[in-house]
Scaffold this motif. Structure first.
Motif, mmCIF file in Angstrom:
data_model
loop_
_atom_site.group_PDB
_atom_site.id
_atom_site.type_symbol
_atom_site.label_atom_id
_atom_site.label_comp_id
_atom_site.label_asym_id
_atom_site.label_seq_id
_atom_site.Cartn_x
_atom_site.Cartn_y
_atom_site.Cartn_z
ATOM 1 N N PRO A 30 50.050 101.970 16.750
ATOM 2 C CA PRO A 30 50.288 101.366 15.433
ATOM 3 C C PRO A 30 51.631 101.778 14.835
ATOM 4 O O PRO A 30 51.961 102.964 14.765
ATOM 5 C CB PRO A 30 49.122 101.902 14.595
ATOM 6 C CG PRO A 30 48.034 102.138 15.591
ATOM 7 C CD PRO A 30 48.732 102.627 16.823
ATOM 8 N N GLY A 31 52.398 100.763 14.445
ATOM 9 C CA GLY A 31 53.688 101.022 13.818
ATOM 10 C C GLY A 31 54.833 101.222 14.786
ATOM 11 O O GLY A 31 55.984 101.373 14.369
ATOM 12 N N ILE A 32 54.540 101.233 16.088
ATOM 13 C CA ILE A 32 55.588 101.429 17.094
ATOM 14 C C ILE A 32 55.590 100.236 18.043
ATOM 15 O O ILE A 32 54.654 100.066 18.831
ATOM 16 C CB ILE A 32 55.373 102.730 17.897
ATOM 17 C CG1 ILE A 32 55.381 103.940 16.968
ATOM 18 C CG2 ILE A 32 56.440 102.877 18.978
ATOM 19 C CD1 ILE A 32 55.122 105.257 17.673
ATOM 20 N N PRO A 33 56.604 99.388 17.977
ATOM 21 C CA PRO A 33 56.662 98.249 18.899
ATOM 22 C C PRO A 33 56.972 98.715 20.320
ATOM 23 O O PRO A 33 57.825 99.581 20.530
ATOM 24 C CB PRO A 33 57.804 97.398 18.324
ATOM 25 C CG PRO A 33 58.647 98.357 17.549
ATOM 26 C CD PRO A 33 57.720 99.405 17.016
ATOM 27 N N ILE A 34 56.260 98.162 21.277
ATOM 28 C CA ILE A 34 56.479 98.510 22.682
ATOM 29 C C ILE A 34 57.190 97.333 23.350
ATOM 30 O O ILE A 34 56.614 96.250 23.478
ATOM 31 C CB ILE A 34 55.149 98.798 23.395
ATOM 32 C CG1 ILE A 34 54.404 99.929 22.679
ATOM 33 C CG2 ILE A 34 55.389 99.162 24.857
ATOM 34 C CD1 ILE A 34 53.029 100.213 23.250
ATOM 35 N N PRO A 35 58.438 97.511 23.763
ATOM 36 C CA PRO A 35 59.196 96.405 24.357
ATOM 37 C C PRO A 35 58.502 95.834 25.592
ATOM 38 O O PRO A 35 57.774 96.536 26.299
ATOM 39 C CB PRO A 35 60.535 97.060 24.729
ATOM 40 C CG PRO A 35 60.629 98.271 23.856
ATOM 41 C CD PRO A 35 59.226 98.750 23.681
ATOM 42 N N GLU A 36 58.754 94.566 25.853
ATOM 43 C CA GLU A 36 58.129 93.891 26.981
ATOM 44 C C GLU A 36 58.521 94.515 28.314
ATOM 45 O O GLU A 36 57.765 94.459 29.279
ATOM 46 C CB GLU A 36 58.507 92.403 26.973
ATOM 47 C CG GLU A 36 57.884 91.610 25.842
ATOM 48 C CD GLU A 36 56.373 91.539 25.954
ATOM 49 O OE1 GLU A 36 55.854 91.590 27.091
ATOM 50 O OE2 GLU A 36 55.704 91.434 24.910
ATOM 51 N N GLU A 142 54.053 120.319 14.831
ATOM 52 C CA GLU A 142 54.774 119.636 13.755
ATOM 53 C C GLU A 142 54.940 118.152 14.039
ATOM 54 O O GLU A 142 54.866 117.324 13.127
ATOM 55 C CB GLU A 142 56.136 120.305 13.543
ATOM 56 C CG GLU A 142 56.045 121.701 12.939
ATOM 57 C CD GLU A 142 57.411 122.266 12.606
ATOM 58 O OE1 GLU A 142 58.412 121.524 12.764
ATOM 59 O OE2 GLU A 142 57.488 123.432 12.194
ATOM 60 N N TRP A 143 55.155 117.803 15.298
ATOM 61 C CA TRP A 143 55.362 116.382 15.590
ATOM 62 C C TRP A 143 54.083 115.586 15.340
ATOM 63 O O TRP A 143 54.147 114.438 14.875
ATOM 64 C CB TRP A 143 55.881 116.183 17.009
ATOM 65 C CG TRP A 143 54.871 116.278 18.119
ATOM 66 C CD1 TRP A 143 54.466 117.400 18.764
ATOM 67 C CD2 TRP A 143 54.153 115.178 18.713
ATOM 68 N NE1 TRP A 143 53.538 117.092 19.723
ATOM 69 C CE2 TRP A 143 53.331 115.736 19.724
ATOM 70 C CE3 TRP A 143 54.123 113.804 18.504
ATOM 71 C CZ2 TRP A 143 52.490 114.949 20.514
ATOM 72 C CZ3 TRP A 143 53.291 113.016 19.283
ATOM 73 C CH2 TRP A 143 52.484 113.586 20.274
ATOM 74 N N LEU A 144 52.924 116.199 15.599
ATOM 75 C CA LEU A 144 51.671 115.515 15.303
ATOM 76 C C LEU A 144 51.428 115.440 13.799
ATOM 77 O O LEU A 144 50.873 114.454 13.305
ATOM 78 C CB LEU A 144 50.507 116.229 15.989
ATOM 79 C CG LEU A 144 50.235 115.835 17.441
ATOM 80 C CD1 LEU A 144 49.079 116.642 18.004
ATOM 81 C CD2 LEU A 144 49.941 114.339 17.560
ATOM 82 N N GLN A 145 51.849 116.468 13.072
ATOM 83 C CA GLN A 145 51.754 116.401 11.614
ATOM 84 C C GLN A 145 52.549 115.208 11.095
ATOM 85 O O GLN A 145 52.085 114.465 10.215
ATOM 86 C CB GLN A 145 52.275 117.694 10.989
ATOM 87 C CG GLN A 145 51.442 118.932 11.302
ATOM 88 C CD GLN A 145 52.023 120.181 10.666
ATOM 89 O OE1 GLN A 145 52.394 120.179 9.482
ATOM 90 N NE2 GLN A 145 52.120 121.259 11.432
ATOM 91 N N ARG A 150 52.767 109.564 9.204
ATOM 92 C CA ARG A 150 53.299 108.209 9.411
ATOM 93 C C ARG A 150 52.184 107.180 9.509
ATOM 94 O O ARG A 150 52.318 106.054 9.012
ATOM 95 C CB ARG A 150 54.146 108.177 10.697
ATOM 96 C CG ARG A 150 54.718 106.807 11.032
ATOM 97 C CD ARG A 150 55.447 106.812 12.365
ATOM 98 N NE ARG A 150 54.544 107.053 13.485
ATOM 99 C CZ ARG A 150 53.793 106.108 14.051
ATOM 100 N NH1 ARG A 150 53.827 104.863 13.600
ATOM 101 N NH2 ARG A 150 53.003 106.403 15.068
ATOM 102 N N THR A 151 51.075 107.559 10.124
ATOM 103 C CA THR A 151 49.971 106.620 10.333
ATOM 104 C C THR A 151 48.920 106.699 9.223
ATOM 105 O O THR A 151 47.781 106.283 9.410
ATOM 106 C CB THR A 151 49.309 106.881 11.701
ATOM 107 O OG1 THR A 151 48.979 108.273 11.829
ATOM 108 C CG2 THR A 151 50.250 106.484 12.832
ATOM 109 N N GLN A 152 49.321 107.251 8.075
ATOM 110 C CA GLN A 152 48.503 107.231 6.855
ATOM 111 C C GLN A 152 47.204 108.031 6.981
ATOM 112 O O GLN A 152 46.179 107.664 6.412
ATOM 113 C CB GLN A 152 48.192 105.782 6.451
ATOM 114 C CG GLN A 152 49.437 104.954 6.203
ATOM 115 C CD GLN A 152 49.127 103.514 5.839
ATOM 116 O OE1 GLN A 152 48.052 103.211 5.333
ATOM 117 N NE2 GLN A 152 50.066 102.621 6.092
#
Length: 271
Positions: A30-36, A142-145, A150-152
């Protein structure tokens, strides 16, 4: 045995490996587009989506984090336990298929209002076994925090209007003192869930629904309640309070019922 994550200061990453159809790539992170051009042919579970998220951030996937407690589930999933380093920041629970709040497909978050099965617990489906050498939860990276914010997943404090909710009647004719005693215990908990309809967030809905379903699970295991009837009642009141998240409501109910059933709740004066 179930552990209430919020009071214990836990944030648990619940990685699923269910054999279900993989959704469109736009729903994986969610919130991160994954290029084709990114090949997803081998992606089949939450282990893969979490690894993909970690790769995007240049971090190690929690599934591979040997510094914290990890517990293999009977279904082949993995619970990765972390400690919340900032008690003033509270994280909400989520499911990986949720529309509004989700970290990754087939990756659930167990935090405020959620329960997690303790390592070593035996259930009808199998044993929850610790994996690796770590036996204590490490601090939430911290990156998971940042990702949870970011994902509310962070619960914002808001003032609440005093809720006014209709009573949720118990099913009639369950009969006997055992059922009456169980009703006296479960009815107030279900009423608290119904009151959450007064506001869309900030009411502690997940925690209250978890508590009601967990208690109901113990009463079912002790023979005081009928499982199908109490599940239907819990689901109905949950849908009343949060009609836009019916799948999540049912997951909360089913998970808490299962955890609660591990510890039968015998009423005072009863075997």
């Amino acid at each position: 045995m179930g552990v209430a994550c919020g009071p214990a200061g836990l944030v648990v990453v619940d990685i699923d490996a269910h054999q279900v159809q993989v959704p469109d790539r736009g729903q994986l992170l969610p919130g991160i587009p994954i290029p084709e051009q990114v090949q997803l042919d081998g992606l089949v579970s939450g282990f893969d989506t979490l690894a993909l998220l970690a790769a995007y951030r240049g971090e190690t996937s929690p599934a591979q984090d040997e510094h914290t407690l990890r517990v293999r589930t009977p279904s082949g999933g993995l619970h990765v336990w972390y400690r919340n380093p900032t008690p003033s920041v509270r994280y909400r629970c989520s499911t990986g298929s949720a529309r509004h709040t989700a970290l990754a497909w087939q990756v659930d978050i167990r935090a405020e209002g959620g329960y997690i099965v303790a390592p070593g617990t035996r259930t009808p489906k199998g044993v929850y076994r610790p994996e690796g050498s770590a036996r204590r939860p490490a601090v939430l990276p911290e990156w998971l925090q940042r990702e949870l914010r970011r994902t509310q997943h962070v619960i914002e404090h808001k003032s609440l209007v005093e809720p006014v909710a209709p009573a949720v009647p118990a099913p009639a004719h369950r009969g006997g003192r055992r059922a009456a005693s169980a009703d006296r215990l479960i009815d107030p908990l279900i009423a608290l869930v119904a009151e959450c309809a007064a506001a869309p967030e900030g009411t502690g809905f997940s925690e209250k629904l978890n508590r009601a379903a967990y208690t109901a699970g113990g009463l079912v295991a002790a023979g005081h309640l009928d499982q199908a009837a109490i599940r239907d009642r819990l689901v109905r009141v949950a849908h009343y309070a949060r009609p836009w998240q019916q799948s999540r409501n049912e997951k909360i109910v089913d998970d808490a019922l299962a955890v609660g059933s591990v510890r039968p709740l015998h009423l005072k004066g009863r075997p």
